[in-house]
Scaffold this active site. Sequence first.
Site, short mmCIF file in Angstrom:
data_model
loop_
_atom_site.label_atom_id
_atom_site.label_comp_id
_atom_site.label_asym_id
_atom_site.label_seq_id
_atom_site.Cartn_x
_atom_site.Cartn_y
_atom_site.Cartn_z
N GLU A 172 50.88 -13.75 17.06
CA GLU A 172 49.97 -13.63 18.18
C GLU A 172 50.55 -14.37 19.38
O GLU A 172 50.95 -15.53 19.26
CB GLU A 172 48.60 -14.19 17.80
CG GLU A 172 47.63 -14.42 18.95
CD GLU A 172 47.36 -13.18 19.77
OE1 GLU A 172 47.35 -13.29 21.02
OE2 GLU A 172 47.16 -12.10 19.18
N GLN A 173 50.59 -13.71 20.54
CA GLN A 173 51.21 -14.34 21.70
C GLN A 173 50.37 -15.46 22.31
O GLN A 173 50.91 -16.37 22.94
CB GLN A 173 51.51 -13.30 22.76
CG GLN A 173 50.31 -12.66 23.41
CD GLN A 173 50.70 -11.70 24.52
OE1 GLN A 173 51.86 -11.67 24.96
NE2 GLN A 173 49.76 -10.89 24.96
N ARG A 176 32.69 -10.90 19.97
CA ARG A 176 34.07 -10.68 19.51
C ARG A 176 34.68 -11.96 18.94
O ARG A 176 35.40 -11.92 17.93
CB ARG A 176 34.94 -10.18 20.66
CG ARG A 176 34.79 -8.70 20.92
CD ARG A 176 35.78 -8.22 21.97
NE ARG A 176 35.70 -6.77 22.08
CZ ARG A 176 36.40 -5.92 21.37
NH1 ARG A 176 37.25 -6.38 20.46
NH2 ARG A 176 36.27 -4.62 21.53
N TYR A 217 22.90 -4.47 24.18
CA TYR A 217 22.41 -4.69 22.82
C TYR A 217 22.39 -6.18 22.56
O TYR A 217 23.10 -6.97 23.22
CB TYR A 217 23.24 -3.95 21.76
CG TYR A 217 24.73 -4.18 21.82
CD1 TYR A 217 25.34 -5.21 21.11
CD2 TYR A 217 25.54 -3.32 22.55
CE1 TYR A 217 26.71 -5.40 21.15
CE2 TYR A 217 26.91 -3.49 22.60
CZ TYR A 217 27.49 -4.53 21.89
OH TYR A 217 28.86 -4.71 21.94
N ASP A 248 44.28 0.05 19.21
CA ASP A 248 44.45 0.37 20.62
C ASP A 248 45.89 0.73 20.96
O ASP A 248 46.13 1.52 21.88
CB ASP A 248 44.01 -0.81 21.49
CG ASP A 248 42.51 -0.86 21.71
OD1 ASP A 248 41.82 0.05 21.24
OD2 ASP A 248 42.05 -1.81 22.36
#
Length: 431
Positions: A34-35, A110, A216, A297
């Site tokens: 992970e960067q 998230r 939501y 993605d």
Amino acid sequence: MAATPRVAIIGGGIGGLTLALALRERGLTADVYEQAPRLAEIGAAVALSANATRELERIGLGAGLAAASTTPTELIHRRWRDGRKVAAHPVGTGSWYRDRFHAPFHGIHRAHLQAVLAAALGPGTVHLGCRLVELGERSDGMVLRFADGRAEHAELVVGADGIRSTVRRWVAGGAHEIYSGTSGFRGIVPVDRLPDLPDPGAIQFWMGPGAHLLHYAIGSSGELVNFLAVVEGPAAWTGSEGWTAEVAGDVPLRAFEGWHPAVTSMIAAVTHTVRWGLFAVAPLRRWHRGRAVLLGDAAHAMLPHQGQGANTTVEDAVALAALIARESTATGLPGALAAYQTLRRARTRRIQRSSWTTNALLHLPDGPAADERDRALARLPQDLAWIHGYDVHAALRGRPAHTATAGPVVPAPRSPGAVVAAPAVEGCCRG
């Protein structure tokens, strides 16, 4: 060459962490690069539908997700000016959604989702501060070079590194990002600051001419409301910071002038300094090259209007892990990657098209076309079955992949009379 492949996953987001967990469930190990210097997801919240939650429950994350999530009461669509309810369908009320799709629906921040995934994975797998700058191929696999000078070797590299994927440039070449001509404003507001909001525990779409707002509840007790307000424009994207562009604070409210107070008070509760461009990735001819493959993605970023960016990424991760494990050795990887592309590409392209079409349907002006759309929303549970009822494991076995117990499966919309509008997800292109 190792008996089982050494897997290097580029990207420590939802897809990368889920893939690492799914591989571990099958006795395989992976390193996640992970960067960022710490795990921190971009975007406010994500709606997890049954096609993802059933897979996350299968790898033991059900209790952790439930503790950090809110299950919405209903899915409601409303008209923009007067808030008239044009369609409502149960989600968390009773057990309708779980009974139909055999898995729950969750609204979750998230960062909380990423924390659940990372905690299940444990220490030692995720390597932070590792920005991939170059890929190279040799006879026994791939060489990875990072910005800090670090070099690694792997039999398989998985690009779970988002819409501007370094791995995709190696696999497919060129730039594939497409700006949709729409942008969004987002925020999280305590529910007690929204006295005009009807049904705060529901997923709700407010639909109007040239714009829509989705919200939501999130948080363990639904104490927060996450929203995404989408508008047409700007015509071209010139944001120098990538996904965001600076904007005057009054722009969002001006875009929703005359809308119901529940909408305008929600937007006004947040100080807006940027707008988020909504992008997708053009359909790719190939998802893999040599011993590198794309996921999430990086392969199929889509507009958020079907709420499926994160959910299809989870599907990808589970399918890829199963196919790698099925081949069992590094020498079997080419067949596994070809099978993965065949399994995943058609479904994700279909959802991409549906998500793009749905934006226009949500933005119809008042009139006959909007009335036809509203009538079509009455059959939404049936129209969503092909998305929410999908079962990765059934698809891997070559069996019908829809687990819904009732209702026809219909194709993605091609006209206002065939609208499919599902919960959208916060984020520039993620769902």
